[in-house]
Design a protein around this motif. Sequence first.
Motif, PDB file in Angstrom:
ATOM      1  N   ALA A 118     -46.980  18.108 -29.226  1.00  0.00           N
ATOM      2  CA  ALA A 118     -46.740  19.189 -28.378  1.00  0.00           C
ATOM      3  C   ALA A 118     -46.145  19.082 -27.062  1.00  0.00           C
ATOM      4  O   ALA A 118     -45.709  19.753 -26.184  1.00  0.00           O
ATOM      5  CB  ALA A 118     -48.156  19.939 -27.778  1.00  0.00           C
ATOM      6  N   GLY A 119     -45.500  17.694 -26.854  1.00  0.00           N
ATOM      7  CA  GLY A 119     -44.910  17.128 -25.848  1.00  0.00           C
ATOM      8  C   GLY A 119     -45.746  16.777 -24.680  1.00  0.00           C
ATOM      9  O   GLY A 119     -45.208  16.673 -23.447  1.00  0.00           O
ATOM     10  N   MET A 120     -46.920  16.919 -24.599  1.00  0.00           N
ATOM     11  CA  MET A 120     -47.834  16.185 -23.562  1.00  0.00           C
ATOM     12  C   MET A 120     -47.746  14.772 -23.398  1.00  0.00           C
ATOM     13  O   MET A 120     -47.861  14.073 -22.300  1.00  0.00           O
ATOM     14  CB  MET A 120     -49.294  16.802 -23.603  1.00  0.00           C
ATOM     15  CG  MET A 120     -49.479  18.422 -24.032  1.00  0.00           C
ATOM     16  SD  MET A 120     -48.871  19.166 -22.281  1.00  0.00           S
ATOM     17  CE  MET A 120     -47.365  19.652 -22.714  1.00  0.00           C
ATOM     18  N   VAL A 144     -43.369  14.210 -18.599  1.00  0.00           N
ATOM     19  CA  VAL A 144     -43.354  15.052 -17.474  1.00  0.00           C
ATOM     20  C   VAL A 144     -43.991  16.585 -17.997  1.00  0.00           C
ATOM     21  O   VAL A 144     -44.527  17.075 -16.991  1.00  0.00           O
ATOM     22  CB  VAL A 144     -41.641  15.355 -17.272  1.00  0.00           C
ATOM     23  CG1 VAL A 144     -41.679  16.366 -15.976  1.00  0.00           C
ATOM     24  CG2 VAL A 144     -41.334  14.013 -16.841  1.00  0.00           C
ATOM     25  N   ALA A 145     -43.735  16.959 -18.967  1.00  0.00           N
ATOM     26  CA  ALA A 145     -44.131  18.035 -19.461  1.00  0.00           C
ATOM     27  C   ALA A 145     -45.716  18.160 -19.322  1.00  0.00           C
ATOM     28  O   ALA A 145     -46.429  19.274 -18.951  1.00  0.00           O
ATOM     29  CB  ALA A 145     -43.767  18.719 -20.902  1.00  0.00           C
ATOM     30  N   HIS A 434     -40.202  14.894 -27.620  1.00  0.00           N
ATOM     31  CA  HIS A 434     -40.124  16.314 -28.124  1.00  0.00           C
ATOM     32  C   HIS A 434     -38.707  17.050 -27.506  1.00  0.00           C
ATOM     33  O   HIS A 434     -38.275  16.103 -26.611  1.00  0.00           O
ATOM     34  CB  HIS A 434     -41.418  17.148 -27.359  1.00  0.00           C
ATOM     35  CG  HIS A 434     -41.467  17.347 -25.963  1.00  0.00           C
ATOM     36  ND1 HIS A 434     -41.700  16.286 -25.238  1.00  0.00           N
ATOM     37  CD2 HIS A 434     -41.061  18.482 -25.237  1.00  0.00           C
ATOM     38  CE1 HIS A 434     -41.628  16.568 -23.888  1.00  0.00           C
ATOM     39  NE2 HIS A 434     -41.242  17.981 -23.938  1.00  0.00           N
ATOM     40  N   PRO A 435     -38.264  18.151 -27.962  1.00  0.00           N
ATOM     41  CA  PRO A 435     -36.988  18.608 -27.544  1.00  0.00           C
ATOM     42  C   PRO A 435     -36.851  18.876 -26.223  1.00  0.00           C
ATOM     43  O   PRO A 435     -37.959  19.345 -25.516  1.00  0.00           O
ATOM     44  CB  PRO A 435     -37.085  20.043 -28.403  1.00  0.00           C
ATOM     45  CG  PRO A 435     -37.836  19.703 -29.623  1.00  0.00           C
ATOM     46  CD  PRO A 435     -39.086  18.804 -29.017  1.00  0.00           C
ATOM     47  N   GLY A 436     -35.942  18.268 -25.650  1.00  0.00           N
ATOM     48  CA  GLY A 436     -35.824  18.515 -24.070  1.00  0.00           C
ATOM     49  C   GLY A 436     -36.303  17.309 -23.195  1.00  0.00           C
ATOM     50  O   GLY A 436     -36.142  17.132 -21.943  1.00  0.00           O
ATOM     51  N   GLU A 437     -37.097  16.386 -23.957  1.00  0.00           N
ATOM     52  CA  GLU A 437     -37.630  15.310 -23.122  1.00  0.00           C
ATOM     53  C   GLU A 437     -36.843  14.268 -23.054  1.00  0.00           C
ATOM     54  O   GLU A 437     -36.135  13.594 -24.226  1.00  0.00           O
ATOM     55  CB  GLU A 437     -38.933  14.747 -23.714  1.00  0.00           C
ATOM     56  CG  GLU A 437     -39.483  13.620 -23.326  1.00  0.00           C
ATOM     57  CD  GLU A 437     -40.386  13.994 -21.873  1.00  0.00           C
ATOM     58  OE1 GLU A 437     -40.225  15.418 -21.720  1.00  0.00           O
ATOM     59  OE2 GLU A 437     -40.779  13.311 -21.184  1.00  0.00           O
TER      60      GLU A 437
END
Length: 721
Positions: A118-120, A144-145, A434-437
Amino acid sequence: MRKLTGQMSVAVMLISILAGGCAMERSSWQPSQPQKRDFENIVREKWEQEYEKVNRWDSGKWNYDVRTRCVAVPSYPAPDQSSKSRLPFAWHIDFIEGGPVKEDRTRQLKQLDALVKAGMLQRDSIEIEKGGVKVKGARYGLTVAGWKVASTNQAPFCFVYGVPRFLGVTDISPGLVNVQSGIEIYTVIAKVGLEKHDLAEWARNEDVREAFPDMKRLIEGEERKHQFIRGAKGWIPYECLQTIIMRKEYIQMCESAPQGNGTNRSAATHADSEMHDLLAERDKSIAQFEKTFPAMLEKKPVGEREKLKEEVRQNLSTLKNASPPTEEEVRNLIRNEYEIGGATVEFVGLKRYFNGGYRFKYRVILSYKVMPGRELDPSILAYRNDLRAMIEHGKACSGDFGFDVKSRGRQGGDGGCWNVADDEIVVAGPRSTHPGEQRTDRAPQSVLKGCRFDGVVIPQNARVYAVDGNKGKRLDSQIDQSGHQARQVDVTVNSQGNPSVLILVAYEPTIWDVHWTAGTKILAVLASGYHHQAVAGLPKSVPVLVSTYDNKGVCGYVHVSGPDGRDVNSLSKRLLGRHVDAVTAANGGTATAGEAILPNSERKTSSDTPPESYVDKNAPLAGPAGVLDAVAKGILRHATDADGKAWEHAVLEKTPNAKVRVYSFRAYVVLKEFIYPAGLYGGDSAVFFVPKGVSAPIGDPGHSTIYDFNTLRCHGPGCRR
């Protein structure tokens, strides 16, 4: 039995009063036969009012609404290793791969991996030492997300995924309908939860919902049971009746209970709701103070009362008449605070509230990728990991401050910033993103394949000497990329008749200049610390092992000797399988290891590795030498009393009643673009005046104090003097 019968009689009487039965003929009373839609408004209002009563600001949480739901980083069972730091991007927890298969641990890892998807969180492959053997492991850290939606800035983190709301009445059933007594009670089943569009984007991941059952249940909807009594003006919550029986002084609850005729306040816009709350909390606070003030005044000496009354009157008048801070007003204050350093400000969260005065709480991400007029020399960035990490990855900042209604500026509070990428964390394998990280890993460094001196035999009669170098002599130079000022310790070894092994430890980057007396044989040297350690003065034939935090050395790291040599003993046992024989602390940049040295004893050294060979001549000067170098180059000038008075005049002109005290010891005026030298801590700190129109310096000011005429803000320890 009589007492119980009496309570039941009171209950029946109260039901009759609430139901309005006393005001009508029993023969004319008929059941209402309500439908589900008849309870929609009252249940919705009850839901809103219940949370409004307890919806108070909690200074320890970012999301103030008690209905806010979040999923926490699972900390049970305890990880195999964990970070001692509670700062967001330095925190981590580690697990050994292929560990014991237990239900709790399996569920925990499933939840952690779901948060990675989930990018957390981010997952790094690392090596963990267990029983002296390196094994594969997994490290989980914050992204960061994840920080953007976390409920706090410190571990353990809980990631907010939504605020449940009233979804509707699903069923009703009569609990008690008595025509003779005019009583009608209904049980109402209502559902609260989250619809798909209510969910935070990250929480729409199917793996997350499967890993966290509580979230899944709330998304599917939770049923709540309510009971209502038919009253003369509408339906009344049944618990109101129970409260009256138990506590008669609360009878007003029923008079103000929801009647199902109100409006849904949640339909208001966020901005309208927040301003409404500000004004409501202000008025409530003022009313409460005015109610208690007379009693407070009575406790004061008679001669002080009139003066106090006038002060209170003026303060209340200002508070009543002054406009609350607008959202844009607060945003501009925050932008002005951070943009002076060349940052672009991205708002993650902003909340205005009232707590004895207007306050605001915020989170922002600072980006330094575009820095107008600041073409940083790549050679400087090569020696300043902190600057490079800041510029390449940005900073995360948050704060909680008061708002001065007179000056319309910031007043009191606390805040902090952290580099988004911890540039000292080194990973040993691919990082899950995750995408964008952005990826922030660097190639690992290792000195040897194991914590040992290869090819060296340590005899039983060898002596192990440890030296604590945390009081080394400060140098005006740097020997690594930490941005810290280097030290030097001159060590003389005297071990007659027994070969020796040295263990040298220090926190700061340190050059160890080793000498020895005639008859002394040094077998090997281990240098350890937080930052880089360099061993000079030895022949190239003597093995040297450097194991620090910075290079993620194979022996781990120790930067203090510890009580009774405990820390270096642990390191010695890991390396040699035995304790140290003696621990010596450096004093004034010198230390002796081993036996006492006779006067006029000859000290030997080798020209193979002179101390100056470790100094990086291309790195900028550090500490006070770096400041004086900037003065010589015309970047700074020495400050005078006139500079301090100019600051006082500027502040008083803007805020006439402000208390101004200028701390001007070792003070300088910034004339051009300036980067703080490394090591401006403690007695090496300074004071900098930044004139209007001159860019604020960048880098780490350490313990220095900065008076910025562009914003009329003071930064640093001297501001509190």
